[in-house]
Design an enzyme around this catalytic site. Structure first.
Site, PDB file in Angstrom:
ATOM      1  N   GLY A  48       0.751  -1.245   0.000  1.00 40.35           N
ATOM      2  CA  GLY A  48       0.000   0.000   0.000  1.00 40.35           C
ATOM      3  C   GLY A  48       0.779   1.292   0.000  1.00 40.35           C
ATOM      4  N   GLU A  72       4.193  -6.403   1.481  1.00 40.85           N
ATOM      5  CA  GLU A  72       3.654  -6.755   0.160  1.00 40.85           C
ATOM      6  C   GLU A  72       3.546  -5.538  -0.751  1.00 40.85           C
ATOM      7  OE1 GLU A  72      -0.221  -8.178   1.314  1.00 40.85           O
ATOM      8  OE2 GLU A  72       0.525 -10.112   2.001  1.00 40.85           O
ATOM      9  N   ARG A  98       2.593  -1.390  -6.078  1.00 41.01           N
ATOM     10  CA  ARG A  98       2.684  -0.116  -6.783  1.00 41.01           C
ATOM     11  C   ARG A  98       4.041   0.565  -6.630  1.00 41.01           C
ATOM     12  NH1 ARG A  98      -1.685   3.130  -7.695  1.00 41.01           N
ATOM     13  NH2 ARG A  98      -2.826   1.991  -6.088  1.00 41.01           N
ATOM     14  N   ARG A 137      -6.843   3.627 -15.028  1.00 34.93           N
ATOM     15  CA  ARG A 137      -6.750   4.335 -13.756  1.00 34.93           C
ATOM     16  C   ARG A 137      -7.437   5.707 -13.752  1.00 34.93           C
ATOM     17  NH1 ARG A 137      -2.829   5.822 -11.425  1.00 34.93           N
ATOM     18  NH2 ARG A 137      -3.498   5.229  -9.349  1.00 34.93           N
ATOM     19  N   TYR A 156     -10.268   5.569 -10.952  1.00 39.28           N
ATOM     20  CA  TYR A 156      -9.908   6.186  -9.666  1.00 39.28           C
ATOM     21  C   TYR A 156      -9.739   7.706  -9.760  1.00 39.28           C
ATOM     22  CZ  TYR A 156      -8.037   1.373  -9.147  1.00 39.28           C
ATOM     23  OH  TYR A 156      -7.844   0.015  -9.153  1.00 39.28           O
ATOM     24  N   CYS A 178     -15.515   4.531 -27.033  1.00 40.13           N
ATOM     25  CA  CYS A 178     -16.806   5.223 -26.998  1.00 40.13           C
ATOM     26  C   CYS A 178     -17.348   5.334 -25.581  1.00 40.13           C
ATOM     27  CB  CYS A 178     -17.796   4.483 -27.882  1.00 40.13           C
ATOM     28  SG  CYS A 178     -17.145   4.254 -29.527  1.00 40.13           S
ATOM     29  N   TYR A 202      -0.799  -1.339 -12.125  1.00 43.96           N
ATOM     30  CA  TYR A 202      -2.240  -1.298 -12.388  1.00 43.96           C
ATOM     31  C   TYR A 202      -2.539  -0.671 -13.753  1.00 43.96           C
ATOM     32  CZ  TYR A 202      -2.001  -2.458  -7.495  1.00 43.96           C
ATOM     33  OH  TYR A 202      -1.680  -3.071  -6.321  1.00 43.96           O
TER      34      TYR A 202
END
Ligand SMILES: *Cc1c(COP(=O)(O)O)cnc(C)c1O
Length: 441
Positions: free
Chosen positions: A260, A301, A304, A340, A344, A370, A399
């Site tokens: 994270g 872990e 990103r 993304r 987000y 579209c 991602y």
């Protein structure tokens, strides 16, 4: 197929030279990735094209290893951030463990590096029986179990296969981490894990199980978190739980602090304000303090943080058009290649591959799909952009490809890994034939 930059400097030089937060830089007026021309890559492999730097990935992974060197720790790269086999292999060769969330990702780790299977942790709230079976047979390090129901199924499958299952209950520490709501996971209201207050009773039920080994505790509070306090707060709660579990008779040997850690998507190249080494050092120090005399292996872990800024999406401009007051730059990449911004409201810096001149003006950079959600930037100040020129969408290494789709029946991009003085195709562009191969008429 490969492209070389002609220089002899190459692999193995990573430890010595100063490494910027991103591999992309202007050489004169032309953008390059670790010295390899993006124009040349686009000419060789076409666009849209994902371009990654092996040096940057090694550098980022190494930061975690070094920062945690003072204690027993394993860095388990989160495969879903970028699951390219070539990238998994590169990380496995550095000793990485892997955090997986599906049987498919397990198979990727197996193909990338069989020896790394024993360093796999398996997360995810909806594991299927075939996935549990495959992971048991592969001898993975740990199941990060997210519910009582899953624990029962795990016990059944372990007994059926005669393989004892090491598990960590993923606890929900009810810690608020400021990030986008879609990637926040550590609050009581989320679907992930079990409430930390219920954990002890659930562990207790496994005490006499022959097939379940309560070997750890895990937590993961979300993604793109830019301050270290929530990580420390969550880990402190886990450490307190570990003491209780040990007093109940569980042999807890690992504590998984999850992933994270976020990156700075707003900064452009060369600004120098975002220092990955400093970020990881602060993160590791916070975890170290929270862990204290844990006497257990610490797992982290990160996904990103390792790959996001190591990659960019190279795209060619198809058209530039004006609708009323607005200027639209229509790229050949789209939301199916990088979702993304649509998913987000994520910000990505966009750079012209040949540096522009003159005044800037606001443009919308969009794809051909579209959907009004098919955009990379709204009202972005850019120097004049023309049809046929190349743009680089920055920080697309995480991602990006892993969330790509075939929406609008578009083939997914090719991927290139720049390693030292060489660029190597690590995934060729999909073909329309492959895209329709499974369909039945
Ligand atoms: C997605 C995920 C990660 C990685 O998150 P990043 O923000 O990419 O570091 C780690 N652990 C679990 C359980 C995840 O679901």
């Amino acid at each position: 197929m490969s492209i070389r930059n002609g220089k002899t400097a190459g692999k193995g030089s990573a430890g010595k030279k100063q490494i910027a937060a991103r591999p992309f830089h202007y050489r004169g007026r032309e953008l390059a990735c670790d010295g390899i021309s993006l124009e040349a890559l686009a000419a060789e492999y076409g666009t849209p094209l994902y371009v990654y730097s092996a040096e940057q990935i090694r550098y980022r992974f190494g930061l975690f290893q070094q920062a945690l060197a003072g204690r027993e720790a394993t860095v388990c790269y989160a495969v879903k951030a970028n699951s390219s086999l070539a990238i998994l292999r590169l990380l496995a060769e550095m000793g990485a463990g892997f955090d997986i969330v599906s049987g498919g990702e397990l198979e990727r780790v197996r193909r990338a590096n069989k020896a790394a299977l024993k360093r796999v942790v398996f997360s995810g709230a909806g594991k299927l029986v075939w996935e549990i079976d495959a992971a048991l047979k592969a001898g993975i390090l740990m199941f990060n179990v997210e519910s009582e129901g899953e624990l029962e199924v795990l016990a059944e499958r372990a007994e059926a296969l005669g393989i004892r299952a090491r598990f960590a209950l993923r606890v929900n520490p009810d810690v608020f981490a400021e990030t986008h709501p879609y990637i926040s996971t550590g609050l009581g209201e989320h679907k992930f894990g079990v409430a930390i207050g219920k954990a002890r009773a659930i562990y207790r039920k496994t005490l006499r199980s022959k097939w379940l080994d309560a070997a750890g505790v895990s937590v993961h509070i979300g993604s793109q978190i830019r301050s270290v306090e929530p990580f420390a707060a969550a880990l402190k709660r886990v450490v307190a739980l570990v003491a209780e579990l040990r007093s109940d008779g569980h042999m807890i040997r690992t504590v998984d602090a999850g992933g994270g850690l976020g990156v700075d998507y707003e900064e452009t190249i060369g600004a120098g304000t975002f220092d990955p080494a400093r970020e990881v050092a602060a993160y590791a120090a916070a975890l170290d303090e929270a862990a204290g005399e844990l006497n257990a292996r610490l797992l982290v872990e990160p996904g990103r943080f390792i790959v996001a800024q190591a990659g960019g999406l190279l795209t060619r401009v198809s058209f530039v058009k004006k609708n009323g007051e607005k200027t639209f730059v229509i790229a050949d990449a789209a939301m199916n290649d990088l979702i993304r911004p649509a998913l987000y409201q994520a910000h990505h810096e966009i750079l012209p591959v040949v540096k522009g001149r003159g005044a800037t003006a606001p443009v919308d950079v969009v794809g051909p799909v579209c959907e009004s959600g098919d955009f990379f930037a709204h009202d972005r100040e850019m120097t004049r952009v023309k049809a046929d020129e190349l743009l680089l969408v920055l920080d697309a290494g995480a991602y990006g490809m892993s969330q790509s789709s075939n929406y609008n029946t578009r083939v997914r991009p090719a991927e290139v890994l720049v390693d030292g003085s060489e660029a190597r195709l690590i995934r060729r562009r999909e073909t329309l034939k492959e895209l329709m191969a499974g369909e039945i008429l």
